[in-house]
Design a protein around this motif. Structure first.
Motif, short mmCIF file in Angstrom:
data_model
loop_
_atom_site.label_atom_id
_atom_site.label_comp_id
_atom_site.label_asym_id
_atom_site.label_seq_id
_atom_site.Cartn_x
_atom_site.Cartn_y
_atom_site.Cartn_z
N LEU A 267 0.85 -1.17 0.00
CA LEU A 267 0.13 -0.03 0.02
C LEU A 267 0.86 1.10 0.10
O LEU A 267 0.62 2.15 -0.71
CB LEU A 267 -0.96 0.03 1.10
N CYS A 268 1.88 1.38 0.91
CA CYS A 268 2.72 2.36 0.87
C CYS A 268 3.66 2.68 -0.35
O CYS A 268 3.84 3.99 -0.81
CB CYS A 268 3.47 2.46 2.44
N SER A 269 3.95 1.65 -0.67
CA SER A 269 5.02 1.74 -1.96
C SER A 269 4.38 2.12 -3.02
O SER A 269 4.87 2.98 -3.80
CB SER A 269 5.50 0.27 -2.37
N GLN A 270 2.88 1.87 -3.15
CA GLN A 270 2.26 2.15 -4.24
C GLN A 270 1.73 3.66 -4.19
O GLN A 270 1.96 4.23 -5.08
CB GLN A 270 0.99 1.33 -4.53
N ALA A 271 1.26 4.12 -3.19
CA ALA A 271 0.95 5.41 -3.01
C ALA A 271 2.05 6.55 -2.84
O ALA A 271 2.06 7.44 -3.64
CB ALA A 271 0.40 5.37 -1.34
N TYR A 272 3.33 5.85 -2.44
CA TYR A 272 4.41 6.87 -2.82
C TYR A 272 4.89 6.78 -4.04
O TYR A 272 5.24 7.86 -4.59
CB TYR A 272 5.65 6.16 -1.79
N GLY A 273 4.79 5.54 -5.00
CA GLY A 273 4.91 5.74 -6.35
C GLY A 273 4.02 6.48 -6.95
O GLY A 273 4.52 7.17 -8.19
N ALA A 274 2.83 6.76 -6.50
CA ALA A 274 1.78 7.53 -7.31
C ALA A 274 1.97 8.94 -6.73
O ALA A 274 1.32 9.99 -7.24
CB ALA A 274 0.48 7.03 -7.08
N LYS A 275 2.95 9.32 -6.03
CA LYS A 275 3.16 10.60 -5.32
C LYS A 275 2.17 11.04 -4.67
O LYS A 275 2.01 12.41 -4.36
CB LYS A 275 3.81 11.49 -6.51
N ASN A 276 1.57 10.23 -4.01
CA ASN A 276 0.28 10.49 -2.90
C ASN A 276 0.80 10.54 -1.56
O ASN A 276 0.58 9.80 -1.08
CB ASN A 276 -0.64 9.89 -3.28
N TYR A 277 1.61 11.39 -1.45
CA TYR A 277 2.48 11.47 -0.16
C TYR A 277 1.63 11.44 1.22
O TYR A 277 2.08 10.99 2.05
CB TYR A 277 3.79 12.63 -0.04
N ARG A 278 0.54 12.27 1.00
CA ARG A 278 -0.13 12.48 2.18
C ARG A 278 -0.66 10.95 2.66
O ARG A 278 -1.23 10.65 3.88
CB ARG A 278 -1.35 13.45 1.84
N LEU A 279 -1.15 10.31 1.67
CA LEU A 279 -1.82 8.78 1.82
C LEU A 279 -1.06 7.99 2.37
O LEU A 279 -1.18 7.18 3.21
CB LEU A 279 -2.41 8.16 0.42
N VAL A 280 0.33 8.08 2.18
CA VAL A 280 1.50 7.31 2.83
C VAL A 280 1.26 7.23 4.44
O VAL A 280 1.34 6.39 5.23
CB VAL A 280 2.85 7.41 2.46
N GLY A 281 1.28 8.57 4.95
CA GLY A 281 1.31 8.93 6.33
C GLY A 281 -0.21 8.11 6.92
O GLY A 281 -0.14 7.70 7.95
N ILE A 282 -1.19 8.42 6.17
CA ILE A 282 -2.34 8.01 6.65
C ILE A 282 -2.62 6.55 6.81
O ILE A 282 -3.13 6.00 7.65
CB ILE A 282 -3.69 8.50 5.66
N LEU A 283 -2.06 5.60 5.55
CA LEU A 283 -2.10 4.24 5.65
C LEU A 283 -1.06 3.77 6.92
O LEU A 283 -1.54 2.89 7.64
CB LEU A 283 -1.43 3.88 4.39
N VAL A 284 0.22 4.40 7.28
CA VAL A 284 0.79 3.98 8.19
C VAL A 284 0.26 4.17 9.73
O VAL A 284 0.21 3.44 10.32
CB VAL A 284 2.30 4.73 8.32
N GLN A 285 -0.40 5.18 9.58
CA GLN A 285 -1.33 5.51 11.11
C GLN A 285 -2.46 4.75 11.07
O GLN A 285 -2.67 3.98 12.44
CB GLN A 285 -1.64 7.00 11.14
N ARG A 286 -3.00 4.60 10.06
CA ARG A 286 -4.42 3.45 10.14
C ARG A 286 -3.82 2.15 10.40
O ARG A 286 -4.38 1.59 11.16
CB ARG A 286 -5.08 3.58 8.64
N CYS A 287 -2.68 1.74 9.88
CA CYS A 287 -2.43 0.34 10.15
C CYS A 287 -1.86 0.14 11.58
O CYS A 287 -2.32 -0.77 12.14
CB CYS A 287 -1.24 0.04 9.20
N ALA A 288 -1.34 1.32 12.08
CA ALA A 288 -0.72 1.29 13.56
C ALA A 288 -1.78 1.29 14.58
O ALA A 288 -1.88 0.36 15.48
CB ALA A 288 0.09 2.43 13.75
N VAL A 289 -2.88 1.99 14.32
CA VAL A 289 -4.10 2.15 15.10
C VAL A 289 -4.67 0.67 15.05
O VAL A 289 -5.16 0.20 16.29
CB VAL A 289 -4.90 3.11 14.53
N ILE A 290 -4.99 0.32 13.83
CA ILE A 290 -5.58 -1.02 13.83
C ILE A 290 -4.82 -2.29 14.59
O ILE A 290 -5.79 -2.78 15.10
CB ILE A 290 -6.20 -1.28 12.35
N THR A 291 -3.76 -2.14 14.08
CA THR A 291 -3.16 -3.31 14.98
C THR A 291 -3.18 -3.36 16.29
O THR A 291 -3.15 -4.14 17.10
CB THR A 291 -1.47 -3.22 14.45
N ILE A 292 -2.73 -2.13 17.12
CA ILE A 292 -2.77 -1.73 18.30
C ILE A 292 -4.29 -2.24 19.02
O ILE A 292 -4.23 -2.81 19.86
CB ILE A 292 -2.67 -0.33 18.81
#
Length: 626
Positions: free
Chosen positions: A237-262
Motif C-alpha cells: 500500500l505505502c509503496s504504491q501510494a508513494y510511487g503515485a506521489k500521493n505522499y499524504r496517503l502514505v502517512g494516513i496508511l501507516v497511522q491506520r495500520c498502527a491504530v488497527i494493529t494496536i
C-alpha cells in the motif's frame, strides 16, 4: 524496460529484518506473498480521500494528475501498450531515467558491461581527481549523471543489437558477498535481542531458562508474528501510494495500520494478563513453568505497542527508499538491550532477576520506535521522509478500507504464523520430556537461529540479484548466480558446522551451569552441526526461487516438509523411539533435507520462458505506475 534491472528496483527484499525471537530465522520472507498487482487498492484509497478517479474532482487531484502524467489515476492507462511505455522511458530526460532506476542497479549494469568489454573501465574510474574536496563533489555529481545516462543507453543498444551479455562466477561472488555483509550485521543485531535474554536468564536455573523460552515463543505465536504479518500490507500500500506521489496517503496508511494493529492486540494483551497461565497449563505439564512464562508475557505486553510502531515506522521509511534507518536504530538498541539484561537480571542494586529479561525487551521495543521517530524528524536525507507526514490521522479515516488492508496482510500473517507455530510445537514437545530438555531446546534453537543469519543474508541478496538478472532476460547469468549462491552457502555452512561441532561444549557452558542441560545441549549440537549444511542450502534455494518470482513454490515445499515430514518425524523420534531433543532436531534436519532437494530441483529445472515472461509482465506493470 525488461532489459533494464528494474524487476526489483526498490531493494525491499534486501532490507527486510525478519527473524524469530527464539527460533530459527524465517524460511521465506512473508512480504513476497503479498500480491504486487494491486493498483485498484491505491485507487480505492484515493477514492476514500474524496478524490474521484474518473472525473478528476476533489482536493489534491490536479497535483496527483500532474505528478503521474494522468497514468496511475485514469482507466485509459490500462490500455497503454508495453512498447509505448518503453519508448517513453527511453525518450525521458537523463534525470528522470536516473531516478527511475536505483544507483545500485545501474552500478551492477555498468560492471557487467565492463566485464563484457562494452564499456571502458578507465573512463569510470577517474572520479576524485579534482584538487579540492568541493571540486571533487561537484565533479562526481556531474560524472554520476552522465554515467547513468551512458550505462542505460549502452545497455539498451547492446541488447537491441542481439549481443550477449554474460556474468562470471567472480563477478557474482563479489556482488553477493558485498551486498550480504551489511545484512549479516543487521540480522545478527536483530537476533541479539532474544539472544541476550536467553543468555542472561539461562544462568539463573533450568526452570527460568525453560520459562523464558516458553514465554517468548508464546509471545511470538500469539502476538509478534501476527503483528509482523499484518504490517506487511504496508509494503504494497505505502509503496504504491508513494510511487503515485500521493505522499499524504502514505502517512494516513501507516497511522491506520498502527491504530488497527494496536486495537487488534488489546484482546491479546488481556489474555496475556488474565488467562495466559491457564492456557499454558492446558498444554504444559510443569505448573511452575507456566506461572513464570505468564509473568514474562505480562511484562512483554507493555512493550508490544512500541514494537507495532517500530514495524509501521520501518515500512514508512522503506517505501521512500530509506532502508538503513532500522539498522542504525538496532546498532544502538542491541547493545543497550544487552546492558539492560545484565543490569536488570544480575546487578545487585537494581537487578530483579528473571523478570529483568522481559523488562529489557519491552523497554527496547519502545526505544526502537522512538529511535525511528528521532531519525525521521532529524535526518537530512535527500528524500525528506517528513513530506509523507501531514499530521495526525482523522477519526473518520481510521477504519476506511481496513478490509482491503487485511486482505493484503493475510498471506503475510499465514506465512509468519506457520513457522512460529512450528517452533512453538517443538517447544511444547520439549516441555513434555522434562524441564532440562526444554531448557536445552531453547539453547539449541538460539544457536541455530544465530548461525542461520549468514546464509539467510546470502539468500536475501541472492533473491535480489536473481530477480534483477531475470528482469534483464539474462537467464544464463541467473543460473550462474544460483550456483554461486549454493557455493557460498556451502562455505558458510561448513564454517558453521566446524564451529558448532568443535566448540559444542564451550557453547553449552556459555548458556548453562547445570550438567544435565549441558549434556543435552552438547548431544543436540552434534545433530545441529549436520543440519547446518541443509539449512544453508534451503536458504539459498529459497532465495533463488524468490528471485525467479516463484516464491509460492518454495512456500508450499516448506509447509509440506515442515508439517508433513519434520514435525511428525520429530514426534515419533522423540516420544516413540525415546531420542529426547535429539529426535526433535533429527526430524527438522530431515525436513530441511527434503526442502533443499525439492527447491534445488525447482530452481534448476524451471521453465525459463515462463519465468522471463512473468518478469516482463511485472516490469510493464511497474512502468505503468511510474
Amino acid at each position: 524496460m525488461s532489459k533494464q534491472f528494474v524487476y526489483t528496483t526498490d531493494e525491499r527484499r534486501s532490507s527486510v529484518i525478519y527473524s524469530t525471537s527464539a527460533g530459527k530465522g524465517g524460511l521465506l520472507i512473508p512480504q513476497d506473498y503479498i500480491p504486487s498487482s494491486s493498483r485498484d487498492t491505491v485507487i480505492d484509497e484515493l477514492s476514500d480521500e474524496n478524490i474521484d478517479v474518473e472525473t478528476g474532482e476533489g482536493p489534491g487531484y490536479e497535483s496527483l494528475l500532474d505528478a503521474n502524467n494522468s497514468r496511475t489515476l485514469q482507466r485509459e492507462a490500462e490500455q497503454q501498450s508495453y512498447g509505448t511505455l518503453e519508448n517513453e522511458f527511453m525518450e525521458a530526460s537523463p534525470i528522470s531515467r536516473r531516478n527511475s532506476v536505483s544507483k545500485r542497479l545501474v552500478d551492477e549494469e555498468r560492471d557487467l558491461l565492463i566485464d563484457n568489454k562494452l564499456l571502458d573501465e578507465e573512463t569510470h574510474n577517474n572520479q576524485g581527481s579534482s584538487s579540492s574536496e568541493e571540486e571533487q563533489i561537484f565533479a562526481r555529481a556531474h560524472e554520476n549523471e552522465d554515467e547513468v545516462t551512458e550505462v542505460l543507453d549502452t545497455w539498451e543498444t547492446v541488447l537491441d543489437s542481439g549481443k550477449t551479455i554474460s556474468t562470471t562466477y567472480k563477478r557474482e561472488i563479489q556482488v553477493i558477498t558485498y551486498n550480504a555483509l551489511p545484512l549479516i550485521f543487521t540480522f545478527i543485531l536483530q537476533n541479539s535481542l532474544s539472544l541476550a535474554s536467553i543468555f542472561s536468564v539461562s544462568h539463573l536455573g533450568t526452570k527460568e531458562l525453560g520459562a523464558v523460552t516458553l514465554g517468548s515463543m508464546t509471545a511470538n505465536i500469539m502476538g509478534l508474528a501476527a503483528i509482523q504479518g499484518l504490517c506487511t500490507c504496508l509494503d504494497t500500500l505505502c509503496s504504491q501510494a508513494y510511487g503515485a506521489k500521493n505522499y499524504r496517503l502514505v502517512g494516513i496508511l501507516v497511522q491506520r495500520c498502527a491504530v488497527i494493529t494496536i486495537l487488534a492486540f488489546l484482546p491479546v494483551m488481556y489474555i496475556w494478563w488474565s488467562w495466559s497461565e491457564f492456557l499454558l497449563s492446558a498444554m504444559i505439564p510443569e505448573k511452575e513453568l507456566c506461572y513464570l512464562a505468564s509473568r514474562y508475557l505480562r511484562i512483554t505486553a507493555l512493550g508490544v505497542p512500541g514494537f507495532i510502531l517500530f514495524e509501521c515506522g520501518k515500512r514508512f521509511l522503506q517505501c521512500q527508499g530509506i532502508f538503513h534507518a532500522s539498522t542504525i536504530v538496532l546498532f544502538v538498541c542491541a547493545p543497550l538491550n544487552a546492558i539492560m539484561n545484565y543490569l536488570f537480571v544480575w546487578d545487585k542494586r537494581i537487578g530483579i532477576g528473571y523478570l529483568g529479561a522481559p523488562l529489557s525487551v519491552a523497554i527496547n521495543y519502545w526505544l526502537m520506535a522512538f529511535g525511528l521517530l528521532l531519525y525521521t524528524v532529524s535526518t537530512n536525507h535527500e528524500t525528506n521522509p517528513l513530506k509523507c507526514w501531514n499530521g495526525i490521522i482523522k477519526k473518520h479515516q481510521v477504519f476506511k478500507n481496513w478490509r482491503k488492508m487485511f486482505n493484503l496482510a493475510l498471506p503475510g500473517i499465514i506465512m509468519v504464523e506457520a513457522e512460529f507455530l512450528g517452533f512453538e510445537i517443538l517447544t511444547i514437545f520439549a516441555s513434555h520430556i522434562n524441564t532440562a530438555s526444554l531448557g536445552a531446546q531453547s539453547i539449541v534453537a538460539t544457536v541455530a537461529s544465530f548461525a542461520y543469519q549468514v546464509p539467510f543474508s546470502i539468500s536475501v541478496c541472492t533473491s535480489t540479484r536473481v530477480a534483477n538478472l531475470v528482469g534483464a532476460s539474462l537467464y544464463k547469468s541467473c543460473i550462474i548466480t544460483c550456483k554461486v549462491s549454493l557455493l557460498l552457502s556451502f562455505v558458510c555452512s561448513s564454517i558453521n558446522m566446524f564451529i558448532i561441532f568443535n566448540f559444542k561444549r564451550q557453547i553449552a557452558a556459555l548458556f548453562s551451569n547445570e550438567e544435565e542441560v549441558k549434556l543435552l545441549v552438547v548431544s543436540a549440537l552434534s545433530i545441529l552441526a549436520i543440519m547446518e549444511l541443509f539449512d544453508a542450502f534451503n536458504a539459498s534455494t529459497a532465495g533463488c526461487l524468490r528471485g525467479q518470482g516463484r516464491q509460492k513454490i518454495g512456500g508450499y515445499i516448506n509447509l509440506f516438509a515442515f508439517y508433513c515430514i519434520g514435525i511428525p518425524m520429530a514426534y515419533l523420534l522423540t516420544f516413540v523411539f525415546k531420542m529426547g531433543i535429539n529426535g526433535l532436531w533429527t526430524g527438522i534436519t530431515c525436513a530441511l533435507m527434503m526442502m533443499s532437494i525439492c527447491q534445488g530441483y525447482a530452481v534448476f529445472h524451471g521453465d525459463w520462458e515462463k519465468i522471463l515472461l512473468a518478469a516482463k509482465l511485472r516490469n510493464s506493470e511497474t512502468a505503468g505506475h511510474r
